[in-house]
Design an enzyme around this catalytic site. Structure first.
Site, PDB file in Angstrom:
ATOM      1  N   HIS A   1       1.069   3.982   1.423  1.00  0.00           N
ATOM      2  CA  HIS A   1       1.441   4.795   2.586  1.00  0.00           C
ATOM      3  C   HIS A   1       2.529   3.778   3.298  1.00  0.00           C
ATOM      4  CE1 HIS A   1      -2.128   7.303   2.420  1.00  0.00           C
ATOM      5  NE2 HIS A   1      -1.692   7.907   3.135  1.00  0.00           N
TER       6      HIS A   1
ATOM      7  N   CYS B   1       0.988  -1.253  -0.055  1.00  0.00           N
ATOM      8  CA  CYS B   1      -0.072  -0.096   0.034  1.00  0.00           C
ATOM      9  C   CYS B   1       1.061   1.212  -0.024  1.00  0.00           C
ATOM     10  CB  CYS B   1      -1.075   0.044   1.230  1.00  0.00           C
ATOM     11  SG  CYS B   1      -1.767   1.559   1.646  1.00  0.00           S
TER      12      CYS B   1
END
Lengths: 274, 274
Positions: free
Chosen positions: A190, A188
């Site tokens: 982030h 992901c």
């Protein structure tokens, strides 16, 4: 006046701000390229939403980017890559790549024991795409997926180095540790922002794979193979343009904290009209 | 065949599933009323998004609910109530209420020392609306706002009774405790699901206000005053209809865990077309 294909920008999109970690890698590794970024800040996050919805949102963004006359598109969001890449590839006639395939490829190269972990959103894990791609290369690989839905809100709360984030990470990673993985995909956009914490908890024997970096390298190869790589550093006005569907100021603050340049402006787009 | 105004449904909407806590209170307190619920699960959450965006989303939902021929609308979302209620009130000619005003009203009645806390999303706290409404009634009141952005993801992770959630709550509530509040508004529709934890941490001297309950009572009064309250229990097919913009199954699971009835179906609506 016709723009040469080589001089056109790369379109990059994400559900919001996480995709800027991919932009950062493109800036570092292919500095000659112009970039047009779109962050769907009005409708984020994608990670908890259905395949149909994510495809619909991605299709609108691709229409917007094509209107900007980009020469290639990077889906800088794992969930959108997992759900929408195949569909979009059939619908448009410029090159489009996601972050999942480059991440899976490098994990296959990195693993020695064939036991690979993936941390990502519920959507990405539920799609099973990382596992499917890895097993195409390594049919006997064992792939262990772990959704980590609190990581993004913890990062956005500014608690990257907080004891609470450490406790949450320990909880999420315990099964992966027990399963004796030697490679972990940060699935992901982030999560590279939690890289040092995850690395510390997993230990030095586990290789962390950051698909953002691998995607920038794959993009560079693709542009060269297709003969559309920019030949020189873009001149004149800023080569980087940023568009969002909501809240321009908070986007700029986050962008300026992780990009090597300062963004002067981001423009708001009514993405639902695309 | 014209439907009598009294027999029409109440429209209730929220950014997603939290507004079902308001539906629950309407079911309990005004059982004669039909309800049409819309949860904007494709675009949730609203709490981190801008005023303009939240007004735009709310306007689309109100158009959908008006197409369903509702007699009144309840904005069962604190952020949308804070940002969009005044605008929508000017644009439509049926009654529309939010959850913020009823919550503020009861907090004013409950406080003894004039020190009131509000926990809510960044959007609701940033709007300052709870404070403004409270000071209209109690000009000398001190209002202390605290955004709690991790509460919703923690609830949705299923960690309501988890030590990590307790630690996060302690962190969020410490300033409110130090400020000696005697009344605390649970200003986000998910937060009543953390009521026992918040109550325990704040102590018995602090009154917790649940705007969902207060809103159901205000709705009952409004329907009676305007002469549009349903006079008898609705007959025939289910009096409760549920619509969402994404991922119908997970919505049903959550709804069935908090409502006093089981939802047989929820229909998906393309809300961006409204």
């Amino acid at each position: 006046m016709q723009t040469n294909e080589r001089d056109k920008a790369i379109g990059v999109f994400d559900s919001g701000i996480g995709g800027l970690t991919v932009v950062r890698e493109i800036m570092r590794n292919i500095p000659n390229e112009r970039i047009i970024y779109f962050g769907d800040t009005a409708r984020l996050p994608y990670g908890s939403k259905s395949k149909d919805t994510v495809i619909g949102f991605s299709r609108q963004i691709v229409r917007f980017l094509q209107e900007q006359d980009v020469k290639a598109i990077v889906i800088a969001c794992n969930t959108a890559s997992a759900f929408a890449l195949d569909t979009l590839q059939e619908e448009i006639d410029i090159p489009i790549i996601g972050v999942v395939k480059p991440g899976a490829k490098v994990a296959c190269e990195a693993t020695r024991n064939g036991r690979i972990g993936v941390i990502a959103t519920k959507g990405t894990i539920g799609s099973g795409l990382y596992g499917n791609l890895i097993r195409r290369t390594l049919p006997n690989a064992k792939v262990f997926g772990q959704p980590c839905p609190l990581f993004v809100p913890l990062v956005e709360e500014g608690w990257r180095k907080d004891p609470i984030t450490r406790e949450v990470a320990q909880r999420y990673l315990v099964d992966l540790k027990e399963n004796d993985i030697d490679t972990l995909i940060l699935g992901c956009t982030h999560y590279p922002l939690l890289r040092s914490l995850v690395g510390e908890l997993m230990g030095p024997q586990v290789t962390l794979v950051n698909p953002a970096y691998e995607t920038a390298l794959q993009l560079r190869n693709l542009l060269q193979e297709q003969g559309i790589a920019s030949q020189e550093k873009p001149e004149g006005e800023t080569p980087y343009k940023f568009f969002v569907s909501d809240a321009v100021e908070s986007f700029k603050d986050f962008a300026n904290s992780i990009l090597p340049i300062d963004i002067a402006r981001a423009q708001k787009v009514d993405i639902e009209s695309y």
